[in-house]
Design a protein around this motif. Structure first.
Motif, PDB file in Angstrom:
ATOM      1  N   ILE A 267      29.325   6.499 -30.465  1.00  0.00           N
ATOM      2  CA  ILE A 267      29.243   7.883 -29.985  1.00  0.00           C
ATOM      3  C   ILE A 267      30.417   8.664 -30.555  1.00  0.00           C
ATOM      4  O   ILE A 267      31.583   8.353 -30.282  1.00  0.00           O
ATOM      5  CB  ILE A 267      29.269   7.939 -28.443  1.00  0.00           C
ATOM      6  N   ALA A 268      30.113   9.676 -31.373  1.00  0.00           N
ATOM      7  CA  ALA A 268      31.153  10.507 -31.984  1.00  0.00           C
ATOM      8  C   ALA A 268      31.577  11.607 -31.018  1.00  0.00           C
ATOM      9  O   ALA A 268      30.886  11.906 -30.031  1.00  0.00           O
ATOM     10  CB  ALA A 268      30.644  11.115 -33.292  1.00  0.00           C
ATOM     11  N   GLU A 269      32.710  12.238 -31.316  1.00  0.00           N
ATOM     12  CA  GLU A 269      33.245  13.265 -30.423  1.00  0.00           C
ATOM     13  C   GLU A 269      32.389  14.524 -30.393  1.00  0.00           C
ATOM     14  O   GLU A 269      32.454  15.307 -29.438  1.00  0.00           O
ATOM     15  CB  GLU A 269      34.689  13.607 -30.800  1.00  0.00           C
ATOM     16  N   ASP A 270      31.556  14.742 -31.432  1.00  0.00           N
ATOM     17  CA  ASP A 270      30.704  15.928 -31.450  1.00  0.00           C
ATOM     18  C   ASP A 270      29.278  15.632 -30.980  1.00  0.00           C
ATOM     19  O   ASP A 270      28.381  16.467 -31.105  1.00  0.00           O
ATOM     20  CB  ASP A 270      30.665  16.545 -32.847  1.00  0.00           C
ATOM     21  N   ALA A 271      29.064  14.450 -30.431  1.00  0.00           N
ATOM     22  CA  ALA A 271      27.719  14.085 -29.966  1.00  0.00           C
ATOM     23  C   ALA A 271      27.355  14.855 -28.703  1.00  0.00           C
ATOM     24  O   ALA A 271      28.226  15.273 -27.930  1.00  0.00           O
ATOM     25  CB  ALA A 271      27.651  12.579 -29.686  1.00  0.00           C
ATOM     26  N   ASP A 272      26.058  15.046 -28.503  1.00  0.00           N
ATOM     27  CA  ASP A 272      25.543  15.567 -27.236  1.00  0.00           C
ATOM     28  C   ASP A 272      25.666  14.432 -26.219  1.00  0.00           C
ATOM     29  O   ASP A 272      24.902  13.469 -26.255  1.00  0.00           O
ATOM     30  CB  ASP A 272      24.088  15.988 -27.426  1.00  0.00           C
ATOM     31  N   TYR A 420      23.267   1.816 -33.409  1.00  0.00           N
ATOM     32  CA  TYR A 420      22.924   3.143 -32.908  1.00  0.00           C
ATOM     33  C   TYR A 420      24.098   4.080 -33.175  1.00  0.00           C
ATOM     34  O   TYR A 420      25.260   3.699 -33.012  1.00  0.00           O
ATOM     35  CB  TYR A 420      22.641   3.107 -31.401  1.00  0.00           C
ATOM     36  N   VAL A 421      23.782   5.305 -33.586  1.00  0.00           N
ATOM     37  CA  VAL A 421      24.821   6.298 -33.871  1.00  0.00           C
ATOM     38  C   VAL A 421      24.407   7.628 -33.252  1.00  0.00           C
ATOM     39  O   VAL A 421      23.293   8.128 -33.511  1.00  0.00           O
ATOM     40  CB  VAL A 421      25.033   6.496 -35.388  1.00  0.00           C
ATOM     41  N   TYR A 422      25.287   8.194 -32.446  1.00  0.00           N
ATOM     42  CA  TYR A 422      25.084   9.541 -31.911  1.00  0.00           C
ATOM     43  C   TYR A 422      26.197  10.441 -32.430  1.00  0.00           C
ATOM     44  O   TYR A 422      27.390  10.150 -32.248  1.00  0.00           O
ATOM     45  CB  TYR A 422      25.108   9.530 -30.380  1.00  0.00           C
ATOM     46  N   ALA A 423      25.814  11.520 -33.112  1.00  0.00           N
ATOM     47  CA  ALA A 423      26.774  12.492 -33.632  1.00  0.00           C
ATOM     48  C   ALA A 423      26.082  13.834 -33.778  1.00  0.00           C
ATOM     49  O   ALA A 423      24.880  13.895 -34.066  1.00  0.00           O
ATOM     50  CB  ALA A 423      27.340  12.032 -34.973  1.00  0.00           C
ATOM     51  N   GLY A 424      26.830  14.911 -33.579  1.00  0.00           N
ATOM     52  CA  GLY A 424      26.256  16.236 -33.735  1.00  0.00           C
ATOM     53  C   GLY A 424      25.977  16.587 -35.174  1.00  0.00           C
ATOM     54  O   GLY A 424      24.996  17.262 -35.491  1.00  0.00           O
ATOM     55  N   ASP A 425      26.842  16.144 -36.064  1.00  0.00           N
ATOM     56  CA  ASP A 425      26.679  16.374 -37.501  1.00  0.00           C
ATOM     57  C   ASP A 425      25.761  15.283 -38.039  1.00  0.00           C
ATOM     58  O   ASP A 425      26.157  14.113 -38.144  1.00  0.00           O
ATOM     59  CB  ASP A 425      28.054  16.317 -38.172  1.00  0.00           C
ATOM     60  N   LEU A 426      24.531  15.648 -38.402  1.00  0.00           N
ATOM     61  CA  LEU A 426      23.553  14.654 -38.837  1.00  0.00           C
ATOM     62  C   LEU A 426      24.012  13.937 -40.099  1.00  0.00           C
ATOM     63  O   LEU A 426      23.797  12.727 -40.249  1.00  0.00           O
ATOM     64  CB  LEU A 426      22.195  15.318 -39.061  1.00  0.00           C
ATOM     65  N   ARG A 427      24.653  14.665 -41.015  1.00  0.00           N
ATOM     66  CA  ARG A 427      25.121  14.011 -42.238  1.00  0.00           C
ATOM     67  C   ARG A 427      26.151  12.934 -41.908  1.00  0.00           C
ATOM     68  O   ARG A 427      26.151  11.858 -42.505  1.00  0.00           O
ATOM     69  CB  ARG A 427      25.716  15.040 -43.189  1.00  0.00           C
ATOM     70  N   ARG A 428      27.018  13.218 -40.962  1.00  0.00           N
ATOM     71  CA  ARG A 428      28.007  12.217 -40.544  1.00  0.00           C
ATOM     72  C   ARG A 428      27.313  11.025 -39.893  1.00  0.00           C
ATOM     73  O   ARG A 428      27.661   9.867 -40.142  1.00  0.00           O
ATOM     74  CB  ARG A 428      28.996  12.854 -39.576  1.00  0.00           C
ATOM     75  N   ALA A 429      26.320  11.287 -39.034  1.00  0.00           N
ATOM     76  CA  ALA A 429      25.588  10.199 -38.378  1.00  0.00           C
ATOM     77  C   ALA A 429      24.918   9.309 -39.409  1.00  0.00           C
ATOM     78  O   ALA A 429      24.952   8.076 -39.299  1.00  0.00           O
ATOM     79  CB  ALA A 429      24.560  10.774 -37.416  1.00  0.00           C
ATOM     80  N   LEU A 430      24.320   9.926 -40.420  1.00  0.00           N
ATOM     81  CA  LEU A 430      23.661   9.145 -41.463  1.00  0.00           C
ATOM     82  C   LEU A 430      24.671   8.363 -42.290  1.00  0.00           C
ATOM     83  O   LEU A 430      24.415   7.219 -42.679  1.00  0.00           O
ATOM     84  CB  LEU A 430      22.838  10.062 -42.363  1.00  0.00           C
ATOM     85  N   GLY A 442      19.291   3.380 -35.025  1.00  0.00           N
ATOM     86  CA  GLY A 442      18.790   4.502 -34.256  1.00  0.00           C
ATOM     87  C   GLY A 442      19.762   5.662 -34.389  1.00  0.00           C
ATOM     88  O   GLY A 442      20.933   5.530 -34.003  1.00  0.00           O
ATOM     89  N   VAL A 443      19.329   6.756 -34.958  1.00  0.00           N
ATOM     90  CA  VAL A 443      20.183   7.921 -35.149  1.00  0.00           C
ATOM     91  C   VAL A 443      19.814   8.970 -34.104  1.00  0.00           C
ATOM     92  O   VAL A 443      18.719   9.525 -34.119  1.00  0.00           O
ATOM     93  CB  VAL A 443      20.030   8.501 -36.570  1.00  0.00           C
ATOM     94  N   ASN A 444      20.736   9.183 -33.170  1.00  0.00           N
ATOM     95  CA  ASN A 444      20.524  10.105 -32.056  1.00  0.00           C
ATOM     96  C   ASN A 444      19.289   9.736 -31.234  1.00  0.00           C
ATOM     97  O   ASN A 444      18.616  10.601 -30.680  1.00  0.00           O
ATOM     98  CB  ASN A 444      20.447  11.553 -32.550  1.00  0.00           C
ATOM     99  N   ARG A 445      18.980   8.459 -31.161  1.00  0.00           N
ATOM    100  CA  ARG A 445      17.938   7.954 -30.283  1.00  0.00           C
ATOM    101  C   ARG A 445      18.237   6.498 -29.941  1.00  0.00           C
ATOM    102  O   ARG A 445      18.854   5.774 -30.729  1.00  0.00           O
ATOM    103  CB  ARG A 445      16.546   8.107 -30.885  1.00  0.00           C
TER     104      ARG A 445
END
Length: 490
Positions: A267-272, A420-430, A442-445
């Protein structure tokens, strides 16, 4: 219909299914216990190595005719199986709850997931792969085709007694193979029910054979020693997978392995945070945490750790614990040993400095194998809770500050099934997701399983893939024909 009536309808005294006939097995019987109470709900006649060999003989005899069935007709049988499983969802759900213990909502979701493999592979079976082309040097044409590998031995675990069987049976049948199945000794009833539905769907006698057993080593060993068995598809622990790979090597048997996991949930700091917590509740607690894709280690950015722990701890504390049939969120673990092992991991982590940041209530009076869901923060990096597959409703949480740091922590394991990765910035999540040494992300799911997607891991989490187009190719051999083709017509 009561569970007793459902079990009686399966005729467990004749629990071995060979060549289209139900019969008593030659091995010891299997007592099937309800994990919520510890009481025995059925005694299933078990098979022995002789039954295993008989199942292979039946599969070999049925193979030529099934292989010759046109793909469209095979697809119609698989589609009918999909429809029958959905129509029988109530009974299958009750069976899964009774022998596996999972919550009713999870069991019903498993039934729908199990059925979907038959619909997906019904559609894939009519799209045979292959190619035709001119060789670079000229003078020949190259034809590439795919044909069934032959008799396939399938070995499934207890945590998804319906879906793990259908995820293997459906692609094997779609490819034109005949199969022998050994379900887990803890949960054979669902496999018996699925086999009956397949016969009703029109699967010919001998194409699907089922051998429940207490002698897994003897039965599977007989299959791997039999020259007629050309495929092994196994889902289970990495330790058992290693043993089977050694045995399979003696005859160079085609193998697919879906083994253990140790999934990081980042879980990144910019995640929902609301979305991340909701996704984690699914990734961690589906099936009571007894899934190979379960989030095993939670890595939350230090900047949002306090807010995350407050919300996640409260959600976990609100979970209800009890028998699956009562509507509880979390059912029992599969056995007393499993419950003791998870409890021991938690106690060792707390003794090592971890803090309980949230815990559900285990009601008094429960007699089954229940463990209260818990969240642990401040887990030391060397804690076994972070290094071992927990297989229970416990979520250890650690913090991180840089992307490189969390990727290094996530990859510091011999396993590589899911992340699993949760981040607001999709490029960073990927970017983080692509850096993880896992087969699925799982990206944001919080859910990665899908019959249309290739399921499987890397490193010591397995070999091969299930689902998607490749799931059927796992049960096929590639053949190429080089055809003489003069460049000029005379």
């Amino acid at each position: 219909m009561t569970t007793d009536a459902i079990v009686a309808g399966l005729d467990p005294d004749r629990g071995v299914f060979v060549g289209g006939r139900w019969r008593p097995g030659g091995g010891a019987s299997l007592d099937v216990d309800d994990p919520a109470t510890g009481s025995t709900i059925a005694t299933v006649s078990g098979g022995d190595p002789a039954d295993a060999v008989a199942a292979v003989a039946a599969a070999e005899a049925a193979l030529p005719a099934w292989r010759a069935v046109p793909p469209r007709r095979r697809a119609e049988v698989l589609r009918r199986a999909f429809e029958l499983i959905l129509a029988d969802a109530d009974r299958l759900t009750a069976l899964i709850v009774a022998e596996n213990g999972k919550a009713a909502a999870d069991a019903r979701g498993e039934v729908a997931y199990a059925a979907e493999f038959f619909r997906w592979f019904a559609e894939e079976s009519v799209r045979p792969g292959g190619s035709y082309g001119v060789s670079p040097a000229g003078g020949t044409r190259t034809i590439v085709t795919h044909r069934p590998v032959g008799v396939a031995a399938l070995v499934t675990p207890w945590n998804f007694p319906a879906a793990m069987a259908t995820r293997k049976i459906a692609p094997a049948l779609a490819a034109g193979c005949a199969v022998v199945l050994k379900p887990a000794a803890e949960t054979p009833l669902t496999a018996l029910a699925v086999a009956r539905l397949l016969a009703e769907a029109g699967v010919p006698d001998g194409v699907v054979n089922v051998v429940p057993t207490t002698d897994a080593a003897g039965v599977v060993g007989a299959w791997l020693a039999d020259r007629r068995v050309r495929k092994l598809s196994f889902t289970g622990s990495t330790s058992v997978g290693r043993l089977l790979l050694r045995q399979a090597a003696d005859r160079v048997v085609n193998t697919s392995m879906e083994l253990g996991g140790n999934a990081p949930f980042i879980i990144a700091e910019d995640a929902d945070l609301d979305a991340a917590v909701s996704g984690l509740m699914v990734a961690k607690f589906r099936g009571g945490g007894q899934t190979c894709t379960a989030a095993n280690r939670v890595y939350v950015h230090a900047g949002v750790a306090d807010a995350f722990l407050r919300e996640f701890g409260a959600r976990v504390a609100a979970l209800t614990v009890g028998p699956g049939a009562t509507g509880a969120d979390i059912g029992p673990l599969i056995s007393a040993k499993a419950a003791a092992d998870v409890t021991r991991l938690v106690e060792r982590a707390v003794a090592g400095g971890a803090t309980v940041a949230g815990r559900a209530t285990r009601p008094a009076g429960l007699t089954g194998h229940f463990v209260a869901p818990a969240v642990l923060s401040g887990v030391p990096a060397d804690s076994p809770l972070l290094g071992e597959e927990i297989f229970g409703p416990v979520a250890p949480v650690a913090t991180w500050t840089t992307d490189d740091e969390v990727v290094a922590m996530a990859n510091a394991t011999e396993y590589g099934l899911t992340g699993y990765v949760y981040a607001g910035d999709l490029r960073r999540a990927l970017r983080i997701g692509e850096a993880l040494e896992v087969g699925m992300v799982g990206v944001n799911r919080g859910l990665v399983s899908d019959p249309s997607a290739p399921f499987g891991g890397v490193k010591q989490s397995g070999l091969g893939r299930e689902g998607a187009r490749i799931g059927m190719e796992e049960f096929q051999e590639t053949q190429y024909l080089s055809v003489d083709w003069p460049d000029r017509v005379t």
